[in-house]
Write a protein that holds these residues in place. Sequence first.
Motif, PDB file in Angstrom:
ATOM      1  N   THR A 117     -30.174 -45.227  10.992  1.00  0.00           N
ATOM      2  CA  THR A 117     -30.992 -45.015  12.084  1.00  0.00           C
ATOM      3  C   THR A 117     -30.229 -43.832  13.170  1.00  0.00           C
ATOM      4  N   ASN A 118     -29.116 -43.594  12.652  1.00  0.00           N
ATOM      5  CA  ASN A 118     -28.146 -42.791  13.642  1.00  0.00           C
ATOM      6  C   ASN A 118     -27.740 -41.407  12.982  1.00  0.00           C
ATOM      7  N   ALA A 119     -28.809 -40.604  12.270  1.00  0.00           N
ATOM      8  CA  ALA A 119     -28.497 -39.450  11.476  1.00  0.00           C
ATOM      9  C   ALA A 119     -27.690 -38.423  12.124  1.00  0.00           C
ATOM     10  N   ASP A 120     -27.068 -37.606  11.538  1.00  0.00           N
ATOM     11  CA  ASP A 120     -26.290 -36.430  12.145  1.00  0.00           C
ATOM     12  C   ASP A 120     -27.014 -35.133  12.054  1.00  0.00           C
ATOM     13  N   VAL A 121     -27.919 -35.150  11.052  1.00  0.00           N
ATOM     14  CA  VAL A 121     -28.807 -33.827  10.733  1.00  0.00           C
ATOM     15  C   VAL A 121     -29.938 -34.393  10.379  1.00  0.00           C
ATOM     16  N   TRP A 122     -30.950 -33.661  10.686  1.00  0.00           N
ATOM     17  CA  TRP A 122     -32.346 -33.867  10.179  1.00  0.00           C
ATOM     18  C   TRP A 122     -32.944 -32.231   9.580  1.00  0.00           C
ATOM     19  N   THR A 123     -33.537 -32.686   8.416  1.00  0.00           N
ATOM     20  CA  THR A 123     -34.511 -31.236   8.174  1.00  0.00           C
ATOM     21  C   THR A 123     -35.510 -31.836   7.281  1.00  0.00           C
ATOM     22  N   LEU A 124     -36.369 -30.944   6.709  1.00  0.00           N
ATOM     23  CA  LEU A 124     -37.599 -31.100   6.072  1.00  0.00           C
ATOM     24  C   LEU A 124     -37.130 -31.488   4.789  1.00  0.00           C
ATOM     25  N   LEU A 133     -24.748 -23.838   7.967  1.00  0.00           N
ATOM     26  CA  LEU A 133     -23.799 -25.015   7.702  1.00  0.00           C
ATOM     27  C   LEU A 133     -23.878 -25.295   5.963  1.00  0.00           C
ATOM     28  N   ASN A 134     -22.688 -25.864   5.589  1.00  0.00           N
ATOM     29  CA  ASN A 134     -22.832 -25.979   4.195  1.00  0.00           C
ATOM     30  C   ASN A 134     -22.888 -27.529   4.154  1.00  0.00           C
ATOM     31  N   LEU A 135     -23.851 -27.905   3.258  1.00  0.00           N
ATOM     32  CA  LEU A 135     -24.155 -29.424   3.333  1.00  0.00           C
ATOM     33  C   LEU A 135     -24.240 -29.932   1.748  1.00  0.00           C
ATOM     34  N   ASN A 136     -23.196 -30.204   1.355  1.00  0.00           N
ATOM     35  CA  ASN A 136     -23.093 -30.484  -0.203  1.00  0.00           C
ATOM     36  C   ASN A 136     -23.354 -29.371  -1.136  1.00  0.00           C
ATOM     37  N   GLY A 137     -23.005 -28.230  -0.848  1.00  0.00           N
ATOM     38  CA  GLY A 137     -23.436 -27.070  -1.692  1.00  0.00           C
ATOM     39  C   GLY A 137     -24.701 -26.451  -1.180  1.00  0.00           C
ATOM     40  N   GLN A 138     -25.318 -27.039  -0.368  1.00  0.00           N
ATOM     41  CA  GLN A 138     -26.771 -26.431  -0.093  1.00  0.00           C
ATOM     42  C   GLN A 138     -26.583 -25.882   1.674  1.00  0.00           C
ATOM     43  N   SER A 139     -27.076 -24.831   1.568  1.00  0.00           N
ATOM     44  CA  SER A 139     -27.062 -23.980   2.949  1.00  0.00           C
ATOM     45  C   SER A 139     -28.134 -24.494   3.940  1.00  0.00           C
ATOM     46  N   ALA A 151     -20.439 -38.769  -1.962  1.00  0.00           N
ATOM     47  CA  ALA A 151     -21.694 -37.898  -2.188  1.00  0.00           C
ATOM     48  C   ALA A 151     -21.206 -36.651  -2.797  1.00  0.00           C
ATOM     49  N   LEU A 152     -21.823 -36.340  -4.165  1.00  0.00           N
ATOM     50  CA  LEU A 152     -21.437 -35.014  -5.031  1.00  0.00           C
ATOM     51  C   LEU A 152     -22.132 -33.963  -4.424  1.00  0.00           C
ATOM     52  N   PRO A 153     -21.455 -32.854  -4.427  1.00  0.00           N
ATOM     53  CA  PRO A 153     -22.239 -31.608  -4.148  1.00  0.00           C
ATOM     54  C   PRO A 153     -23.370 -31.248  -5.052  1.00  0.00           C
ATOM     55  N   VAL A 154     -24.535 -31.223  -4.465  1.00  0.00           N
ATOM     56  CA  VAL A 154     -25.770 -31.278  -5.396  1.00  0.00           C
ATOM     57  C   VAL A 154     -25.659 -30.067  -6.558  1.00  0.00           C
ATOM     58  N   PHE A 155     -25.484 -28.775  -6.081  1.00  0.00           N
ATOM     59  CA  PHE A 155     -25.893 -27.879  -7.011  1.00  0.00           C
ATOM     60  C   PHE A 155     -24.343 -27.934  -8.003  1.00  0.00           C
ATOM     61  N   ALA A 156     -23.236 -28.378  -7.595  1.00  0.00           N
ATOM     62  CA  ALA A 156     -22.213 -28.510  -8.639  1.00  0.00           C
ATOM     63  C   ALA A 156     -22.331 -29.693  -9.690  1.00  0.00           C
ATOM     64  N   ALA A 178     -30.853 -20.235  -9.799  1.00  0.00           N
ATOM     65  CA  ALA A 178     -30.903 -19.599  -8.411  1.00  0.00           C
ATOM     66  C   ALA A 178     -30.683 -21.064  -7.585  1.00  0.00           C
ATOM     67  N   GLU A 179     -30.165 -20.993  -6.331  1.00  0.00           N
ATOM     68  CA  GLU A 179     -30.210 -21.885  -5.374  1.00  0.00           C
ATOM     69  C   GLU A 179     -31.368 -21.819  -4.357  1.00  0.00           C
ATOM     70  N   PRO A 180     -31.909 -22.539  -3.827  1.00  0.00           N
ATOM     71  CA  PRO A 180     -32.994 -22.503  -3.145  1.00  0.00           C
ATOM     72  C   PRO A 180     -32.720 -21.817  -1.686  1.00  0.00           C
ATOM     73  N   PRO A 181     -33.593 -21.404  -0.810  1.00  0.00           N
ATOM     74  CA  PRO A 181     -33.411 -20.645   0.244  1.00  0.00           C
ATOM     75  C   PRO A 181     -32.804 -21.761   1.374  1.00  0.00           C
ATOM     76  N   PRO A 182     -32.221 -21.304   2.483  1.00  0.00           N
ATOM     77  CA  PRO A 182     -31.389 -22.446   3.305  1.00  0.00           C
ATOM     78  C   PRO A 182     -32.300 -23.378   3.769  1.00  0.00           C
ATOM     79  N   LEU A 183     -32.085 -24.581   4.346  1.00  0.00           N
ATOM     80  CA  LEU A 183     -32.626 -25.470   4.872  1.00  0.00           C
ATOM     81  C   LEU A 183     -32.659 -25.168   6.535  1.00  0.00           C
ATOM     82  N   SER A 184     -33.830 -25.654   6.971  1.00  0.00           N
ATOM     83  CA  SER A 184     -33.887 -25.672   8.619  1.00  0.00           C
ATOM     84  C   SER A 184     -33.162 -26.841   9.146  1.00  0.00           C
TER      85      SER A 184
END
Length: 535
Positions: free
Chosen positions: A212-219, A183-189, A482-487, A154-160
Motif C-alpha cells: 500500500t506504500n508504493a514508490d511509483v505509480w503508472t498506467l 527514470l529507468n525502471l528495470n529497463g523500461q523508461s 526483479a529481473l529487467p523486463v526487456f533483458a 522495439a521497446e515501448p514508449p516511456p511510461l508516465s
Amino acid sequence: MFDSLLIDLRFTLRSLRRSPVFTGFAIATLALGIGATTSIFSVLSGVLMEPLPYAEPDRLVAVWNRIDDASRVGVSGPDFVDYSEQADLFEGMTNIWATSTNLYGDGEAEGIVMSWVAPEFLSVMGVTPALGRAFRPEDKIRVDLSIFDAEGGAEPPPLSLMISHGLWQRRYGGESDVIGRTLNLNGQSGVVIGVMPERFRLHLAPDAGIPTNADVWTLMPVDLRADMPRAPGGLIRIVGRLKPDVTVEQAQAQMTTIAARQRSLYAAHDAAGLEIDVVPLALEAVGHVRAILFMLLGAVGFVLLIACANVGNLLLVRAGQREREIAIRTAIGGGRRRIVMQMLLESVLLGLVGGGLGLYLADLGVELMVAMGPENLPRLENVGTDLTVLGFTLLVTLGAVLLFALAPLWISTKANLASLLKVRERSATRQRQRLRGGLIIAEVALSVVLLVGAGLMLRSFQALGSDDKGFQEDGVLTFQYALPVFAYRQDGSRTEFFRDMSARLRDLPGVLSVGAVDPIPFSGDGSPVGSFALD
C-alpha cells in the motif's frame, strides 16, 4: 463566592501537602489509569475515527470478487472493464496492481514498489498531486505483448510516472526539476509527470495482497479486455467512488445483479459461484483491528476502574481520619455544603494533577507505539495527541473524580456528628467498612477478569507461535529480486538466470539448498509478473 473558593483552595493545598504519601500515591494511581486509557484511545481515535486522507472518503469503496462462497479475490482485467461500464451508480472506478521493480540511475540501484493504475486513479481517490499534474487518458500506452515471444524487438514508449513524496525527497532531494526527468525502471523508461502528496498511501486490508506504500505509480500499459485472460479471480484490486447520495447498500445491490449476469455469461464464473462484495474503504482499511482496539480500550478501562477504586479506598481511610475535624467544623457553624465543596475540591485537584500526568504518560506511550510501528496496525501516521484526545482525557478525569469522590462524600455527610464529638477514638463505622469491603471486592473482580483475559491472550499467542506451518522455518533466509523486463523477455532466459543464481548460491559456505516461491509464505504480498517452468 470567589473568596470562599480561594480560601478552600489554599486549605486543600495545605491539607494535601501535610499528607505527601497519600497525595503521591493517589496521583500516581490516577496517572497510570488515565494514561493507559488515554494512550489506547489516542490509537483508536487516529486509526478508527480519523477520516481517510482523501476527498469525501465516505464515498470510496473497495470492490472484491468472492468465489466458492468464502474466498475473496481480485478481479481479472476483462471483468474490471465490465464492472466499470455497467455499474452506473459509481462516479468512477480504478484498477490497482503492484509489483516490485528496480530503479536505476541517479545513484545506486534501488528496489522499489510500482503500482499500476487507471488514468482515473487520482480523481477516484480524490487526491491532488503535490507537484506536477495527474494522469491523463493520453498518457496511457499499450505494450505489444508479442515482444516477449522473441528476443530483441522495439521497446515501448516511456511510461508516465507519478512518484511518491518519500522517493522524491530521499533520491532527488525534493528538487522541483524532477518533473520531466526520465527514470529507468528495470529497463523500461518512464517520465515523471507529478509527485504524490506527502502522506498519501493506499488504505487497503492486509489480505489485499499488494503493497500500500508504493514508490511509483503508472498506467497499466495493456488493454485490460483484449490482453488479459477472463477469470472469476485475478490480480487487479478495485477502488470505486460512489455518486453523491448513493449508499453502499444500493451499490452492493447493483454489483450483485452484475455478478449474476457474469455467471450467466461465463461458465467459469458460474462454476466458481462468483459474487461481488462492496466494502466501504474506511472499513476495508481498519476492519481487521477494530475489535482488537475496542477490546484493548475495554481492558485499560478496567485498569482505570481499579485505580479509581484504589483512590476511593484511600479517600475513605482519609475521611475516617478526618471525622472529628469535620464534626468540629460543623459544630462551630461550618455549613455542610461548604465542607462538601471543600472535600470535592480536594478530589478535583487530585484528578486534575493525575489527569495531567496521565496525559504526559499517554503521550510517551503513543510515541513508543508509533516508533515500534506494528505492521498489522494501519494508519499509525494519524496517531497522536489532538483536541479529541484532550477532550477524552478531560472527560475521563471528571468521571474518575466522580467515581472516587462520591463514596467518601456520602459517608461523611451521613455521619452522626454528635456521637463523633463524644468518642475520642477514631474507628471506622460499620457503614464505611461495608463500603470499603465492596470496593475491594470490585477491585478483585476486575483484576480477575483482566488476569483471565491476559492469560487467554498469552495462551493464544503461544499457540500461534508453536503452530505447525508445514515447513521448517529455522535457518531459512529469504530475499526478493526483479529481473529487467526487456533483458529477460522469454521464459528460457528467466529459467537460465534462476538456475545460474541457484548454483552460485549453493556453492556458498553453509548453504544446504535453494528454492523459489512467489509470494513468500505468510508475507501477505507479492504477485508474479511472469512465470517460468523448471524441468
